[in-house]
Structure formats: structure tokens, C-alpha cells
Design a protein around this motif. Structure first.
Motif, PDB file in Angstrom:
ATOM      1  N   PHE A 113     -27.583  79.797  95.839  1.00  0.00           N
ATOM      2  CA  PHE A 113     -28.979  78.995  96.118  1.00  0.00           C
ATOM      3  C   PHE A 113     -28.327  77.583  96.226  1.00  0.00           C
ATOM      4  O   PHE A 113     -29.225  76.951  97.126  1.00  0.00           O
ATOM      5  CB  PHE A 113     -29.423  79.133  94.656  1.00  0.00           C
ATOM      6  N   THR A 114     -27.609  77.044  95.693  1.00  0.00           N
ATOM      7  CA  THR A 114     -27.429  75.587  95.687  1.00  0.00           C
ATOM      8  C   THR A 114     -26.975  75.206  97.386  1.00  0.00           C
ATOM      9  O   THR A 114     -27.439  74.471  97.903  1.00  0.00           O
ATOM     10  CB  THR A 114     -26.420  75.146  94.705  1.00  0.00           C
ATOM     11  N   ASN A 115     -26.222  76.029  97.617  1.00  0.00           N
ATOM     12  CA  ASN A 115     -25.446  76.150  99.254  1.00  0.00           C
ATOM     13  C   ASN A 115     -26.699  76.289 100.055  1.00  0.00           C
ATOM     14  O   ASN A 115     -26.784  75.147 100.924  1.00  0.00           O
ATOM     15  CB  ASN A 115     -24.436  76.822  99.456  1.00  0.00           C
ATOM     16  N   HIS A 116     -27.632  77.146 100.063  1.00  0.00           N
ATOM     17  CA  HIS A 116     -28.606  77.157 100.861  1.00  0.00           C
ATOM     18  C   HIS A 116     -29.608  75.857 100.689  1.00  0.00           C
ATOM     19  O   HIS A 116     -30.033  75.619 101.554  1.00  0.00           O
ATOM     20  CB  HIS A 116     -29.623  78.664 100.607  1.00  0.00           C
ATOM     21  N   LEU A 117     -29.665  75.654  99.512  1.00  0.00           N
ATOM     22  CA  LEU A 117     -30.806  74.254  99.321  1.00  0.00           C
ATOM     23  C   LEU A 117     -30.401  73.255 100.028  1.00  0.00           C
ATOM     24  O   LEU A 117     -31.063  72.395 100.644  1.00  0.00           O
ATOM     25  CB  LEU A 117     -31.028  74.192  97.883  1.00  0.00           C
ATOM     26  N   LEU A 118     -28.999  72.941  99.989  1.00  0.00           N
ATOM     27  CA  LEU A 118     -28.369  71.680 100.484  1.00  0.00           C
ATOM     28  C   LEU A 118     -28.215  71.694 101.974  1.00  0.00           C
ATOM     29  O   LEU A 118     -28.320  70.649 102.758  1.00  0.00           O
ATOM     30  CB  LEU A 118     -27.110  71.464  99.655  1.00  0.00           C
ATOM     31  N   HIS A 119     -28.174  72.752 102.485  1.00  0.00           N
ATOM     32  CA  HIS A 119     -28.038  73.065 103.955  1.00  0.00           C
ATOM     33  C   HIS A 119     -29.281  73.463 104.839  1.00  0.00           C
ATOM     34  O   HIS A 119     -29.416  73.729 105.848  1.00  0.00           O
ATOM     35  CB  HIS A 119     -26.954  73.942 104.325  1.00  0.00           C
ATOM     36  N   SER A 120     -30.482  73.571 104.052  1.00  0.00           N
ATOM     37  CA  SER A 120     -31.856  73.758 104.444  1.00  0.00           C
ATOM     38  C   SER A 120     -32.192  72.630 105.393  1.00  0.00           C
ATOM     39  O   SER A 120     -32.210  71.551 104.831  1.00  0.00           O
ATOM     40  CB  SER A 120     -32.779  74.190 103.584  1.00  0.00           C
ATOM     41  N   ASN A 121     -32.876  72.969 106.507  1.00  0.00           N
ATOM     42  CA  ASN A 121     -33.545  71.978 107.285  1.00  0.00           C
ATOM     43  C   ASN A 121     -34.951  71.406 106.814  1.00  0.00           C
ATOM     44  O   ASN A 121     -35.295  70.580 106.685  1.00  0.00           O
ATOM     45  CB  ASN A 121     -33.736  72.413 108.611  1.00  0.00           C
ATOM     46  N   ARG A 122     -35.649  72.597 106.130  1.00  0.00           N
ATOM     47  CA  ARG A 122     -36.910  72.167 105.581  1.00  0.00           C
ATOM     48  C   ARG A 122     -37.201  72.884 104.280  1.00  0.00           C
ATOM     49  O   ARG A 122     -36.641  74.258 104.149  1.00  0.00           O
ATOM     50  CB  ARG A 122     -38.022  72.958 106.315  1.00  0.00           C
ATOM     51  N   ILE A 123     -37.586  72.285 103.363  1.00  0.00           N
ATOM     52  CA  ILE A 123     -37.731  72.995 101.870  1.00  0.00           C
ATOM     53  C   ILE A 123     -39.297  72.900 101.584  1.00  0.00           C
ATOM     54  O   ILE A 123     -40.009  71.685 101.590  1.00  0.00           O
ATOM     55  CB  ILE A 123     -36.935  72.474 100.828  1.00  0.00           C
ATOM     56  N   LEU A 124     -39.925  73.948 100.760  1.00  0.00           N
ATOM     57  CA  LEU A 124     -41.297  73.774 100.410  1.00  0.00           C
ATOM     58  C   LEU A 124     -40.991  74.235  98.868  1.00  0.00           C
ATOM     59  O   LEU A 124     -40.636  75.319  98.564  1.00  0.00           O
ATOM     60  CB  LEU A 124     -42.117  74.662 101.151  1.00  0.00           C
ATOM     61  N   ALA A 125     -41.580  73.230  97.987  1.00  0.00           N
ATOM     62  CA  ALA A 125     -41.408  73.751  96.553  1.00  0.00           C
ATOM     63  C   ALA A 125     -42.863  73.972  95.938  1.00  0.00           C
ATOM     64  O   ALA A 125     -43.576  73.312  96.252  1.00  0.00           O
ATOM     65  CB  ALA A 125     -40.820  72.503  95.635  1.00  0.00           C
ATOM     66  N   LEU A 126     -43.204  75.361  95.514  1.00  0.00           N
ATOM     67  CA  LEU A 126     -44.274  75.637  95.014  1.00  0.00           C
ATOM     68  C   LEU A 126     -44.285  75.548  93.629  1.00  0.00           C
ATOM     69  O   LEU A 126     -43.353  76.139  92.808  1.00  0.00           O
ATOM     70  CB  LEU A 126     -44.882  77.062  95.550  1.00  0.00           C
ATOM     71  N   CYS A 127     -45.091  74.681  93.083  1.00  0.00           N
ATOM     72  CA  CYS A 127     -44.898  74.151  91.412  1.00  0.00           C
ATOM     73  C   CYS A 127     -46.353  74.544  91.046  1.00  0.00           C
ATOM     74  O   CYS A 127     -47.244  74.237  91.256  1.00  0.00           O
ATOM     75  CB  CYS A 127     -44.398  72.763  91.346  1.00  0.00           C
ATOM     76  N   GLY A 128     -46.133  75.021  89.467  1.00  0.00           N
ATOM     77  CA  GLY A 128     -47.450  75.194  88.879  1.00  0.00           C
ATOM     78  C   GLY A 128     -47.480  74.506  87.818  1.00  0.00           C
ATOM     79  O   GLY A 128     -46.528  73.538  87.663  1.00  0.00           O
ATOM     80  N   ALA A 129     -48.492  74.480  87.026  1.00  0.00           N
ATOM     81  CA  ALA A 129     -48.769  73.831  85.703  1.00  0.00           C
ATOM     82  C   ALA A 129     -47.339  73.918  84.705  1.00  0.00           C
ATOM     83  O   ALA A 129     -47.114  72.883  84.077  1.00  0.00           O
ATOM     84  CB  ALA A 129     -49.954  74.024  84.935  1.00  0.00           C
ATOM     85  N   GLY A 130     -46.675  74.886  84.712  1.00  0.00           N
ATOM     86  CA  GLY A 130     -45.773  75.083  83.894  1.00  0.00           C
ATOM     87  C   GLY A 130     -44.319  74.055  84.044  1.00  0.00           C
ATOM     88  O   GLY A 130     -43.536  73.797  83.212  1.00  0.00           O
TER      89      GLY A 130
END
Length: 112
Positions: free
Chosen positions: A14-31
Motif C-alpha cells: 500500500f505504501t509503495n503504491h501510495l508514494l508512486h501514484s500520480n493522483r490520490i483521492l482520499a474519501l474521509c468520513g466523520a470517523g
């Protein structure tokens, strides 16, 4: 049965994919903010479980019961002013710093 809740190799992947991604969308809720002391709208023990937060954010709601609307927003403002960012907030801020415009955060929360 595995000895750990998560497989460390999954986290590394996961970390590897995250660091090498060109675009990231974080969907966050109230939690996300719950560990900062901000109650979720529908969480256990929340003062506003019997009210729909979205319906309180209307001119009609204010006209029907201004005291309730002021109390609702006053409580939320009071809680937000006391809250401190948690590790998830810092992680999202760091991703935003590293990725710039390639990073987006979407929160369905109503005005926290």
C-alpha cells in the motif's frame, strides 16, 4: 489463523503504491475526526442522534426552531475549537504537501 490483524507486506505494498501514484483521492468520513474528540453525527452517545444535521442547516429549520439550530451549531463550534489534529490529519496533510494538486480530500461531513 494469522498472528497479526494485518499482513505487514500488505502495508508495504500500500505504501509503495501510495508514494508512486500520480493522483490520490482520499474519501474521509466523520470517523476521521472522532479520535480528535469530535463526535460523529450518528455515533453512539452523540447529542444529535435524533436530529438530521442536514435538515438543521436550512432557513426553514431556523425559522421553525432558531434556538435548536443555534444550539446545534454552537455545540459543534465549541467542540471544533477544542479539537487538535490527530495522526490521520497529519498524514493527509503530508500527502497533500508531497503530492500537491494531485491529491484531493473529499469529506461528506456537514461543516465540521
Amino acid at each position: 489463523m494469522p498472528s497479526a490483524i494485518h499482513d505487514p507486506t500488505d502495508m508495504a505494498s500500500f505504501t509503495n503504491h501510495l508514494l508512486h501514484s500520480n493522483r490520490i483521492l482520499a474519501l474521509c468520513g466523520a470517523g476521521l475526526s472522532a479520535s480528535s474528540g469530535l463526535p460523529t453525527f450518528r455515533g453512539a452517545g452523540g447529542l444529535w442522534r435524533k436530529f438530521d444535521a442536514i435538515s438543521l442547516a436550512t432557513p426553514d429549520a431556523f425559522e421553525d426552531d432558531p434556538s435548536l439550530v443555534w444550539q446545534f451549531y454552537g455545540y459543534r463550534r465549541h467542540m471544533a475549537l477544542q479539537a487538535m489534529p490527530n495522526q490521520a490529519h497529519y498524514a493527509l496533510a503530508e500527502l497533500a504537501r508531497r503530492k500537491g494538486p494531485a491529491f484531493l480530500t473529499v469529506t461528506p461531513e456537514c461543516g465540521w
